[in-house]
Scaffold this motif. Structure first.
Motif, PDB file in Angstrom:
ATOM      1  N   UNK A 229       1.958 -57.409 -19.938  1.00  0.00           N
ATOM      2  CA  UNK A 229       1.615 -56.271 -19.085  1.00  0.00           C
ATOM      3  C   UNK A 229       0.147 -55.965 -19.374  1.00  0.00           C
ATOM      4  N   UNK A 230      -0.455 -54.999 -18.694  1.00  0.00           N
ATOM      5  CA  UNK A 230      -1.870 -54.704 -18.962  1.00  0.00           C
ATOM      6  C   UNK A 230      -2.184 -54.370 -20.414  1.00  0.00           C
ATOM      7  N   UNK A 231      -1.219 -53.830 -21.173  1.00  0.00           N
ATOM      8  CA  UNK A 231      -1.514 -53.467 -22.557  1.00  0.00           C
ATOM      9  C   UNK A 231      -0.544 -54.069 -23.569  1.00  0.00           C
ATOM     10  N   UNK A 232       0.194 -55.099 -23.174  1.00  0.00           N
ATOM     11  CA  UNK A 232       1.136 -55.769 -24.075  1.00  0.00           C
ATOM     12  C   UNK A 232       0.907 -57.263 -23.998  1.00  0.00           C
ATOM     13  N   UNK A 233       0.905 -57.921 -25.147  1.00  0.00           N
ATOM     14  CA  UNK A 233       0.642 -59.348 -25.200  1.00  0.00           C
ATOM     15  C   UNK A 233       1.618 -60.010 -26.178  1.00  0.00           C
ATOM     16  N   UNK A 234       2.036 -61.226 -25.857  1.00  0.00           N
ATOM     17  CA  UNK A 234       2.873 -62.038 -26.745  1.00  0.00           C
ATOM     18  C   UNK A 234       2.045 -63.179 -27.311  1.00  0.00           C
ATOM     19  N   UNK A 235       2.214 -63.438 -28.600  1.00  0.00           N
ATOM     20  CA  UNK A 235       1.518 -64.525 -29.270  1.00  0.00           C
ATOM     21  C   UNK A 235       2.560 -65.520 -29.768  1.00  0.00           C
ATOM     22  N   UNK A 236       2.418 -66.779 -29.368  1.00  0.00           N
ATOM     23  CA  UNK A 236       3.331 -67.845 -29.774  1.00  0.00           C
ATOM     24  C   UNK A 236       2.682 -68.628 -30.908  1.00  0.00           C
ATOM     25  N   UNK A 237       3.466 -68.892 -31.947  1.00  0.00           N
ATOM     26  CA  UNK A 237       2.958 -69.535 -33.160  1.00  0.00           C
ATOM     27  C   UNK A 237       3.876 -70.678 -33.538  1.00  0.00           C
ATOM     28  N   UNK A 238       3.281 -71.783 -33.919  1.00  0.00           N
ATOM     29  CA  UNK A 238       4.067 -72.912 -34.381  1.00  0.00           C
ATOM     30  C   UNK A 238       3.541 -73.370 -35.737  1.00  0.00           C
ATOM     31  N   UNK A 239       4.215 -74.347 -36.330  1.00  0.00           N
ATOM     32  CA  UNK A 239       3.823 -74.832 -37.643  1.00  0.00           C
ATOM     33  C   UNK A 239       4.736 -75.948 -38.093  1.00  0.00           C
ATOM     34  N   UNK A 240       4.650 -76.276 -39.374  1.00  0.00           N
ATOM     35  CA  UNK A 240       5.442 -77.364 -39.950  1.00  0.00           C
ATOM     36  C   UNK A 240       6.728 -76.828 -40.583  1.00  0.00           C
ATOM     37  N   UNK A 241       7.811 -77.534 -40.400  1.00  0.00           N
ATOM     38  CA  UNK A 241       9.080 -77.227 -41.068  1.00  0.00           C
ATOM     39  C   UNK A 241       9.512 -75.777 -40.879  1.00  0.00           C
ATOM     40  N   UNK A 294      -5.572 -58.793 -29.870  1.00  0.00           N
ATOM     41  CA  UNK A 294      -4.733 -59.988 -29.921  1.00  0.00           C
ATOM     42  C   UNK A 294      -4.918 -60.869 -28.694  1.00  0.00           C
ATOM     43  N   UNK A 295      -5.152 -60.257 -27.526  1.00  0.00           N
ATOM     44  CA  UNK A 295      -5.272 -61.062 -26.307  1.00  0.00           C
ATOM     45  C   UNK A 295      -6.510 -61.953 -26.337  1.00  0.00           C
ATOM     46  N   UNK A 296      -7.449 -61.702 -27.248  1.00  0.00           N
ATOM     47  CA  UNK A 296      -8.665 -62.516 -27.340  1.00  0.00           C
ATOM     48  C   UNK A 296      -8.532 -63.690 -28.301  1.00  0.00           C
ATOM     49  N   UNK A 297      -7.388 -63.810 -28.957  1.00  0.00           N
ATOM     50  CA  UNK A 297      -7.177 -64.912 -29.906  1.00  0.00           C
ATOM     51  C   UNK A 297      -7.014 -66.226 -29.139  1.00  0.00           C
ATOM     52  N   UNK A 298      -7.648 -67.257 -29.649  1.00  0.00           N
ATOM     53  CA  UNK A 298      -7.620 -68.562 -28.980  1.00  0.00           C
ATOM     54  C   UNK A 298      -6.506 -69.437 -29.542  1.00  0.00           C
ATOM     55  N   UNK A 299      -5.863 -70.232 -28.696  1.00  0.00           N
ATOM     56  CA  UNK A 299      -4.908 -71.222 -29.194  1.00  0.00           C
ATOM     57  C   UNK A 299      -5.579 -72.135 -30.221  1.00  0.00           C
ATOM     58  N   UNK A 357       8.608 -50.956 -19.237  1.00  0.00           N
ATOM     59  CA  UNK A 357       9.698 -51.767 -19.806  1.00  0.00           C
ATOM     60  C   UNK A 357       9.258 -53.225 -19.937  1.00  0.00           C
ATOM     61  N   UNK A 358       8.549 -53.534 -21.012  1.00  0.00           N
ATOM     62  CA  UNK A 358       8.084 -54.912 -21.230  1.00  0.00           C
ATOM     63  C   UNK A 358       9.272 -55.792 -21.605  1.00  0.00           C
ATOM     64  N   UNK A 359       9.128 -57.076 -21.312  1.00  0.00           N
ATOM     65  CA  UNK A 359      10.162 -58.082 -21.588  1.00  0.00           C
ATOM     66  C   UNK A 359      11.470 -57.786 -20.856  1.00  0.00           C
TER      67      UNK A 359
END
Length: 444
Positions: A229-241, A294-299, A357-359
Motif C-alpha cells: 500500500x502507499x505506506x506498507x511494504x513487504x521484504x522477501x529474504x532468502x538464504x542458505x539452509x 525499507x522500500x528503498x532497500x535493493x535486492x 486493511x493490508x494483506x
C-alpha cells in the motif's frame, strides 16, 4: 495433545525461573549467615542487601540473555516484565545497601554520612567502583522508565543499556574486594564465580554467539521489496539452509539491513508469512525513519537478523479451535499464524478504514482455503456500536464468536486495542492461559 501437555511449556519455564531464583536466595542467605554479623546492625543489614542485589543483578542478565528455550516458552513480553520488576527490586536493594553502609560506618566513626562516604571512597578498595556501578544502574533505570522510554529510539535505549554490563563488572570487582561472604570462604568464592560465570555466559551465548553463528550459517539476503500500500511494504529474504532455522509463525526478528546509513539501525518486525524453509517475509508500516526507508532497500542487500523471538506461536495453543484478532499492521503475525494454527479459526481484522486493511486479499484467500471465517471491522479507534460498546468489547466479541470461551485467542495490535480485547475476553470468562497477547517488548 492433552490440555496438560499444552500448558506445560509456559508453566514449566516460569516455575523453573522461580525455583532457580529461590534456590539461590537460600544459598546466598546461608552464606551470609555463615560469615557472621558485622560490628554494627546497619552494616549487617547492608551486607545482606548487597548480596541480594548481586544475585538480582545476575538474574537480570539471565532474563535478557534471549535464550531460545526461555524465549519460546515465555516470550519477550513476559521476560521484559520480569526484567522490569526485578530491576525495581535491584534498585531498592542497592539503595538500601549504600544507605545502611554509610550510616553504619558513620555511627561507628562518629562522623556525618557524607564525610563517611568520602572517607570510604578514599580509603577502602572497591568503594569507588561500587559508587560508579550504582550510578550507572540508576541511570539505566531512569532511562527505562515509561516516560523516558517513549521518547528514546530503540537504538539509543539499547546503547544506554549496554552500560549495565559495565556496572556488572564494577559491582563484581567490588564484591571480590570487600565482600565478607566472598573473601571468607572457598565455597562462597566458588559459588559467586560460578553464578556470575553462568549469567555472563548466558548473555554471551544468546546475544553474541548464537546470532553470529546463525547469520554466518544462513547468509541472509533481500530478494524482493514489494509495496503493499502507499505506506506498507513487504521484504522477501532468502538464504542458505533456511529449513534448519527454528522460526515459527507468529515470531519476529530484529533486522539490520547492511547498507550505508542503515547497518546500525535495528528494527523488530514480525514474519508476515509462515516460514517455508525457503524464504522469510516481513511486512512493515512506515511508522518511523527505519520502517519508512525499507522500500528503498535493493535486492541483494545483506541482512543481519537476531532471532527468532517470541512465544506468540501455536506451541501454546490449548484448545482445538482458535480466534485470531489483529489491529492495523498487527495483522502480520496473525496472517502467519493462520497458516500454521490448527482447528477451526475465526479471524477479526480491526482497521480505521477499509483501505487500511493490508494483506487483505491474501488473508481472504488463505481463510477461504482452510475454511476460516474472516471479519473486517472498520471505524475510527474510538468507534462504538449502536449500544455504545467498543467494536472489540465483550458484547461484540460474543456476538461474532459464540464459543469464544472454548478457543485460544491470539491478539496483536495497538496497545489500547489489545487492552480492550483482553478486558472483554476476561469479562466473557475466557481463561487467562487461553489469551495470547504478546506486545513484542524488548528487554535490552
Amino acid at each position: 495433545m492433552t490440555t496438560l501437555q499444552l500448558t506445560r511449556p509456559r508453566v514449566l519455564a516460569r516455575a523453573g525461573l522461580y525455583v532457580v531464583l529461590g534456590a539461590n536466595v537460600g544459598i546466598v542467605t546461608a552464606l551470609f549467615a555463615d560469615a557472621g554479623p558485622s560490628a554494627d546492625p546497619l552494616i549487617t543489614i547492608a551486607r545482606l542487601m548487597g548480596l541480594y542485589a548481586a544475585l538480582l543483578m545476575a538474574f537480570q542478565l539471565l532474563l535478557v540473555a534471549r535464550l531460545p528455550w526461555l524465549d519460546r516458552r515465555l516470550g519477550m513480553d513476559r521476560l521484559t516484565s520480569l526484567h522490569r520488576w526485578t530491576g525495581f527490586g535491584l534498585l531498592w536493594m542497592l539503595l538500601g545497601h549504600v544507605v545502611f553502609v554509610v550510616f553504619g560506618y558513620a555511627g561507628l566513626s562518629g562522623t556525618g554520612p557524607v564525610a563517611e562516604l568520602v572517607t570510604l571512597a578514599e580509603t577502602t578498595e572497591g568503594i569507588l567502583r561500587a559508587i560508579a556501578a550504582f550510578a550507572l544502574i540508576l541511570f539505566v533505570g531512569v532511562a527505562s522508565a515509561r516516560f523516558a522510554r517513549r521518547r528514546l529510539a530503540y537504538e539509543t535505549w539499547h546503547f544506554i543499556h549496554l552500560y549495565t554490563y559495565l556496572a556488572v563488572v564494577l559491582a563484581f570487582t567490588h564484591e571480590i574486594a570487600v565482600g565478607a561472604s566472598f573473601v571468607g570462604s572457598d565455597f562462597a568464592r566458588a559459588y559467586w564465580w560460578t553464578l556470575w560465570g553462568v549469567a555472563l555466559g548466558a548473555v554471551l551465548l544468546g546475544r553474541v554467539i548464537l546470532p553470529l553463528w546463525r547469520n554466518f550459517r544462513h547468509q541472509l539476503r533481500v530478494t524482493a521489496v514489494v509495496p503493499e500500500s502507499p505506506n506498507v511494504v513487504s521484504v522477501y529474504i532468502t538464504g542458505c539452509k533456511l529449513d534448519q532455522l527454528p522460526a515459527k509463525a507468529g515470531q519476529f526478528f530484529i533486522w539490520r539491513f547492511l547498507t550505508k546509513g542503515r547497518w546500525w539501525a535495528a528494527n523488530p518486525f514480525s514474519l508476515s508469512a509462515a516460514p517455508d524453509g525457503k524464504s522469510l517475509r516481513l511486512t512493515a508500516k512506515a511508522l518511523g525513519d527505519g520502517s519508512a526507508s525499507l522500500r528503498d532497500i535493493k535486492p541483494g542487500t545483506r541482512v543481519f537478523a537476531e532471532g527468532p523471538y517470541g512465544a506468540f506461536t501455536t506451541m501454546h495453543q490449548r484448545k482445538q479451535n482458535a480466534l485470531l484478532i489483529a489491529g492495523g499492521v498487527g495483522i502480520t503475525p496473525i496472517r502467519a499464524l493462520l497458516e500454521d494454527i490448527r482447528g477451526h479459526v475465526v479471524v477479526i481484522y480491526r482497521v480505521n478504514k477499509q483501505d487500511d486493511a493490508v494483506l487483505l486479499h491474501e488473508l481472504a484467500e488463505l481463510a477461504r482455503s482452510r475454511g476460516a471465517l474472516l471479519h473486517v471491522l472498520a471505524g475510527p479507534a474510538n468507534a462504538v456500536d449502536e449500544n455504545g460498546s467498543p467494536l472489540l468489547g465483550a458484547q461484540n466479541l460474543a456476538g461474532l464468536v459464540r464459543d469464544v470461551w472454548d478457543r485460544d485467542v491470539f491478539v496483536c495490535g495497538p496497545p489500547p486495542m489489545t487492552d480492550v480485547v483482553v478486558k472483554g475476553l476476561r469479562e466473557l470468562g475466557v481463561a487467562r492461559d487461553q489469551i495470547h497477547a504478546e506486545r513484542f517488548s524488548l528487554a535490552s
